[in-house]
Design an enzyme around this catalytic site. Structure first.
Site, PDB file in Angstrom:
ATOM      1  N   GLU A 169       8.408 -16.676 -27.822  1.00 52.11           N
ATOM      2  CA  GLU A 169       8.842 -15.309 -27.587  1.00 52.11           C
ATOM      3  C   GLU A 169      10.264 -15.398 -27.085  1.00 52.11           C
ATOM      4  O   GLU A 169      10.523 -16.005 -26.043  1.00 52.11           O
ATOM      5  CB  GLU A 169       7.916 -14.649 -26.561  1.00 52.11           C
ATOM      6  N   CYS A 177      11.696  -9.084 -20.714  1.00 58.50           N
ATOM      7  CA  CYS A 177      11.915  -9.221 -22.160  1.00 58.50           C
ATOM      8  C   CYS A 177      11.820  -7.868 -22.839  1.00 58.50           C
ATOM      9  O   CYS A 177      12.296  -7.706 -23.960  1.00 58.50           O
ATOM     10  CB  CYS A 177      10.930 -10.208 -22.760  1.00 58.50           C
TER      11      CYS A 177
HETATM   12  P1  NAP Z   1      15.438 -21.111 -21.557  1.00 56.28           P
HETATM   13  O1  NAP Z   1      16.763 -21.753 -21.686  1.00 56.28           O
HETATM   14  O2  NAP Z   1      14.889 -20.533 -22.772  1.00 56.28           O
HETATM   15  O3  NAP Z   1      14.412 -22.147 -20.976  1.00 56.28           O
HETATM   16  C1  NAP Z   1      13.012 -21.966 -20.951  1.00 56.28           C
HETATM   17  C2  NAP Z   1      12.336 -23.321 -20.811  1.00 56.28           C
HETATM   18  O4  NAP Z   1      12.494 -24.082 -22.018  1.00 56.28           O
HETATM   19  C3  NAP Z   1      12.933 -24.182 -19.708  1.00 56.28           C
HETATM   20  O5  NAP Z   1      11.911 -24.983 -19.169  1.00 56.28           O
HETATM   21  C4  NAP Z   1      13.944 -25.003 -20.456  1.00 56.28           C
HETATM   22  O6  NAP Z   1      14.304 -26.171 -19.773  1.00 56.28           O
HETATM   23  C5  NAP Z   1      13.209 -25.280 -21.758  1.00 56.28           C
HETATM   24  N1  NAP Z   1      14.143 -25.552 -22.858  1.00 56.28           N
HETATM   25  C6  NAP Z   1      15.202 -24.774 -23.224  1.00 56.28           C
HETATM   26  N2  NAP Z   1      15.834 -25.331 -24.287  1.00 56.28           N
HETATM   27  C7  NAP Z   1      15.163 -26.467 -24.584  1.00 56.28           C
HETATM   28  C8  NAP Z   1      15.330 -27.490 -25.555  1.00 56.28           C
HETATM   29  N3  NAP Z   1      16.319 -27.446 -26.444  1.00 56.28           N
HETATM   30  N4  NAP Z   1      14.476 -28.542 -25.551  1.00 56.28           N
HETATM   31  C9  NAP Z   1      13.484 -28.617 -24.638  1.00 56.28           C
HETATM   32  N5  NAP Z   1      13.281 -27.689 -23.678  1.00 56.28           N
HETATM   33  C10 NAP Z   1      14.091 -26.618 -23.655  1.00 56.28           C
HETATM   34  O7  NAP Z   1      15.427 -19.906 -20.551  1.00 56.28           O
HETATM   35  P2  NAP Z   1      15.971 -19.664 -19.069  1.00 56.28           P
HETATM   36  O8  NAP Z   1      16.723 -20.797 -18.483  1.00 56.28           O
HETATM   37  O9  NAP Z   1      14.816 -19.182 -18.337  1.00 56.28           O
HETATM   38  O10 NAP Z   1      16.967 -18.467 -19.302  1.00 56.28           O
HETATM   39  C11 NAP Z   1      18.101 -18.579 -20.114  1.00 56.28           C
HETATM   40  C12 NAP Z   1      18.217 -17.356 -20.981  1.00 56.28           C
HETATM   41  O11 NAP Z   1      16.976 -17.130 -21.671  1.00 56.28           O
HETATM   42  C13 NAP Z   1      18.430 -16.033 -20.264  1.00 56.28           C
HETATM   43  O12 NAP Z   1      19.770 -15.797 -19.955  1.00 56.28           O
HETATM   44  C14 NAP Z   1      17.875 -15.039 -21.247  1.00 56.28           C
HETATM   45  O13 NAP Z   1      18.846 -14.706 -22.194  1.00 56.28           O
HETATM   46  C15 NAP Z   1      16.772 -15.752 -21.916  1.00 56.28           C
HETATM   47  N6  NAP Z   1      15.414 -15.366 -21.457  1.00 56.28           N
HETATM   48  C16 NAP Z   1      14.754 -14.462 -22.194  1.00 56.28           C
HETATM   49  C17 NAP Z   1      13.482 -14.097 -21.814  1.00 56.28           C
HETATM   50  C18 NAP Z   1      12.727 -13.111 -22.619  1.00 56.28           C
HETATM   51  O14 NAP Z   1      11.586 -12.837 -22.277  1.00 56.28           O
HETATM   52  N7  NAP Z   1      13.285 -12.568 -23.671  1.00 56.28           N
HETATM   53  C19 NAP Z   1      12.877 -14.662 -20.692  1.00 56.28           C
HETATM   54  C20 NAP Z   1      13.587 -15.605 -19.959  1.00 56.28           C
HETATM   55  C21 NAP Z   1      14.854 -15.963 -20.365  1.00 56.28           C
HETATM   56  P3  NAP Z   1      15.650 -26.117 -18.885  1.00 56.28           P
HETATM   57  O15 NAP Z   1      15.475 -25.017 -17.897  1.00 56.28           O
HETATM   58  O16 NAP Z   1      15.700 -27.471 -18.279  1.00 56.28           O
HETATM   59  O17 NAP Z   1      16.786 -25.805 -19.829  1.00 56.28           O
END
Ligand code: NAP
Length: 526
Positions: A270, A307
């Protein structure tokens, strides 16, 4: 009676109940209100830990998949009871790690335990297995065989905890509950922004598994501050499916990793959604100020970190609505965002759109703080720049001044996939713009009339999904009881004797479930 667990934090991964973690680099959670690190330090899991957790999950699969649904229901209820009993310490730790307000976290605890109980109810009722029975007819030419099908679990499922729901979309959140309910062992990769909350919930699940006499491998929780552990889990040959909530970049990276495996597996990600809102002319004229207040409350809720935040708003120019919206924004407090990364991306995204900013709230303060911001543009400029439809996670929304209904319909046709679309209007508005609903249902998982998209009910009718890029697979939902179907596959059994069949498929229907018997849905066997 369930009692709260001792909330002592150890900072290490929980592998199959008792396997010691070999560990790697250490990291801390942070208090977003002041930006300071929180104790204890957390040790990242190693690749050897990934191997141990997945091997234990694969070993546990056969027995967990084949215990009675009622026993899995008891396991889910025990987790729910443990969460309720530990509510006070979960809320305290989650508040420290996320700065989400106590009332919001109190609601999230209740949602987390109630969604576990929702799936327990689904298991007790039992018809979710979708049993279909075609009895044999040896007199037919050619003879018709006895053929029976039902849904079966997949195998070990990897769940990525989300930053913005430390409980309801994390260790014991909807993805874990639905994967467990279907009969799959779960390995959670904790979100590094709330490791303490994750450990507390992980202990509750491990304890419930032990009490239920389940093999330890049904659940593991791995910590990591980087991407190594998550990537290794997704690539592991014994892992059969992945669930993720977060950024488009993260979700897409996991989809690509899963597709490149020798045996590709499904990734239910998602990702980003901007949840368009269409305000129709009669409603805008009749209740513009009230709509402005409702919209403002929705896009700043939880610091705009939902979200389902309404991030795109299409309306004609109407001074009462516009003035009320700008005034509400100006009087908005600043919000602490979840992580330094999220706060940095938010400020940069608003700065990049600086020429569109028409109102802003109280200036950002200490820690990972963010200023509420209103952005405005016109319909033609929006249609000319696709990047304006991208998610900006945090307390802002983009108001698009449209020349009329035709421009709104044009914008609707150009939308990508989103989780929700909202129409605010009168019944006459709806009648005047019937095309709008037909367009929107092709773009989203949930169409909303006269309410705001934040606030997601967890029940049997909810769809929290939507076409790509809102999710990786728009045919599914990550919220509500239909989420169980993501972690199953249908299997047909041809010619098996009654004694070898799953009870759901036996003639006598010992489970008393609804089944499709020779083309007719019924609870009994003829
Ligand atoms: P994220 O970067 O998507 O990370 C979520 C999880 O997945 C974390 O545990 C992250 O580890 C891991 N992950 C991310 N990229 C990966 C990869 N290439 N390989 C393996 N694991 C990976 O989200 P976030 O740090 O919570 O937030 C960043 C951005 O995500 C926000 O600014 C927002 O735009 C978006 N977000 C959207 C929603 C939604 O519901 N639409 C919810 C939360 C966040 P790490 O933390 O170590 O990178």
């Amino acid at each position: 009676m369930t009692t709260a667990l001792n909330g002592e934090l150890h900072g290490i991964s929980l592998i199959a109940g008792s396997v010691p973690s070999s560990g790697g680099a250490s990291f801390h959670g942070f208090n977003p209100s002041n930006g300071r690190p929180l104790d204890p330090a957390y040790t990242s899991a190693s690749i050897a830990d990934v191997e141990s957790a997945v091997a234990a999950a694969a070993d546990a699969f056969d027995s967990f998949a084949n215990i009675a649904g009622s026993k899995r229901a008891m396991f889910l209820r025990a987790i729910a009871d443990g969460i309720d009993a530990s509510a006070a310490e979960l809320i305290e730790r989650a508040n420290l790690e996320t700065a989400l307000p106590i009332p919001r976290l109190t609601g999230e605890v209740a949602r987390t335990s109630s969604q576990l109980r929702l799936f327990a109810g689904v298991l007790d009722e039992g018809s979710w297995v979708t049993a279909r029975i075609e009895t044999a007819d040896p007199t037919r030419t050619p003879p018709k065989p006895d053929l029976r099908s039902m849904l079966r679990p997949l195998g070990p499922v990897v769940v990525f905890g989300a930053s913005n729901f430390p409980l309801a979309f994390s260790v014991a959140g909807g993805d874990t509950a639905s994967a467990f309910a279907a009969g799959n062992p779960v390995i959670v990769k904790a979100h590094p922004a709330h490791p303490g909350t994750s450990e507390l919930v992980g202990n509750i699940i491990s304890h419930a598994a032990k009490q239920a006499g389940l093999p330890g491998g049904v659940f593991s929780l791995l910590f990591d501050s980087g991407h190594q552990v998550g990537a290794a889990l997704v690539q592991h040959p014994e892992v059969k499916a992945v669930a993720f909530t977060g950024s488009f970049r993260g979700g897409r990276a996991l989809m690509d990793l899963a597709a490149q495996r020798e045996v590709p597996i499904p990734v239910y990600a998602e990702m980003g959604s901007t949840n368009p809102v269409f305000i129709l002319p009669r409603a805008l004229a009749e209740r513009g100020e009230a709509l402005a207040k409702g919209l403002h409350g929705s896009f700043i809720l939880g610091g705009g970190q939902f979200c389902t935040k309404p991030g795109l708003v299409f309306a004609s120019e109407a001074p009462p609505f516009l003035n009320a919206l700008r005034a509400s924004v100006v009087s908005s407090p600043a919000f602490s965002l979840l992580t330094e990364g999220i706060a940095t991306i938010f400020s940069k995204s608003v700065e990049d759109r600086g020429s569109m900013q028409t109102a802003k709230g109280t200036a950002a303060g200490e820690g990972f703080s963010a200023q509420v911001s209103l952005l405005e543009t016109d319909g033609a400029s929006f249609l000319a720049d696709h990047s304006l439809a991208e998610e900006v996670f945090g307390p802002t929304t983009l108001l698009i001044h449209c020349t009329g209904l035709d421009q709104m319909l044009h914008a609707a046709r150009n939308l990508g996939g989103h989780l929700t679309a909202t129409v605010l209007g009168t019944d006459q508005d709806l009648a005047d713009s019937a095309d709008l609903l037909r367009i929107l249902e092709t773009k989203v998982g949930r169409v909303i009339f006269n309410a705001f998209p934040t606030g997601v009910e967890v029940n049997h009718a909810m769809v929290h999904g939507g076409p790509y890029p809102a999710t990786s697979d728009g045919r599914s939902t990550s919220v509500g009881s239909q989420a169980i179907f993501r972690f199953t596959r249908p299997v047909s059994y041809q010619g098996l004797p009654q004694t070898a069949l799953h009870p759901a498929l036996q003639d006598s229907n010992p489970l008393g479930i609804l089944r499709l018997w020779n083309g007719a849905w019924q609870m009994t066997s003829p």
